[in-house]
Design an enzyme around this catalytic site. Structure first.
Site: not given
Ligand code: GLP
Length: 242
Positions: A137, A142, A67, A135
């Site tokens: 995702h 989402e 993304d 959440n």
């Molecule tokens: C973002 C990214 C996700 C990632 C998530 C969790 O929203 N788009 O791909 O998995 O955050 O992030 P973190 O690893 O910093 O908790």
């Protein structure tokens, strides 16, 4: 889903590196689906250390990221393109031409999604790495995203904007929209490796593993993947035993 529980983040990162390196060593032309966020940073550091110490070759490896924030150029220090270059690609000597990510600055969003869909079709991933949103995702899919979705533009959930604000100077600077690979395309990867660390992921981990397979918990779809490995540290796995 195969579940590996580690005592801490360091062990999680080492285990994740073992799995990723197995794919790279078996097929020096593998396509790696990669993720951003803080969770994969330890894994990426281990891959770079291994490359430097053992010379694991990345010259034939290609990558596709999940993304990108809409409206951030790849030179912006919070763009995911920048994150990947700084935290992984430069350390492994992977050339920009071998890497793929959505263009956050694309003027025609629909055309950009179609371009990325076609690219993913032409470049089947040997492994897809994922982090987990608090959440539930995956990538920026989402809650409520249809399981059949391809690349699309999302408006980020308020909880995601808040979670990600820590990386920006101010919450008002966090982009509200992003391009994301769809759930259908995550499921198309030959193997999926999902990482979860810390107590703030415990509820999402529990719903993903033990809850119903439902679009309101995007990660729950992974229960249906034929080769999915979850690595969670004890804090993230703490609700699994209940
Ligand atoms: C973002 C990214 C996700 C990632 C998530 C969790 O929203 N788009 O791909 O998995 O955050 O992030 P973190 O690893 O910093 O908790």
């Amino acid at each position: 889903m195969k579940i590996i529980i580690t005592k801490d983040y360091e062990e999680l990162s080492a285990k994740a590196a073992e799995i990723m390196l197995e794919v790279v060593r078996k097929n020096p032309r593998a396509v790696l689906g990669l993720a951003t966020g803080t969770t994969p940073l330890g894994l990426y550091a281990n891959m770079i250390a291994d490359h430097k110490e053992n010379g694991t070759d990345y010259s034939g490896i290609r990558t596709a990221n999940l993304d990108e924030y809409k409206g951030l150029p790849k030179t912006h220090d919070q763009s995911y393109a920048y994150f990947m270059r700084k935290n992984l690609f430069d350390g492994l000597g992977i050339a920009p031409e071998s890497t793929n990510i959505e263009n956050g600055m694309a003027e025609d969003a629909a055309a950009e999604c179609a371009r990325y869909d076609a690219l993913l079709e032409a470049l089947p991933r040997d492994i897809q790495l994922l982090g987990l949103g608090s959440n539930g995702h995956i990538a920026f899919n989402e809650p409520g995203t249809p399981f059949g979705s391809g690349t699309h533009v999302v408006t980020l959930a308020e909880s995601t904007v808040k979670d990600n604000a820590r990386l920006f100077k101010d919450i008002s600077e966090v982009p509200r929209q992003a391009f994301t690979m769809g759930i259908r395309q995550i499921m198309q990867a030959k193997k999926v490796l999902i990482l979860a660390s810390g107590a703030n992921k415990a509820e999402a981990v529990c719903k993903m593993v033990k809850g119903d397979v439902t679009e309101s918990v995007p990660a729950s779809v992974l229960q249906l993947h034929p080769d999915c490995v979850l690595i969670a540290d004890e804090a993230a796995a703490k609700l699994l035993g209940e």
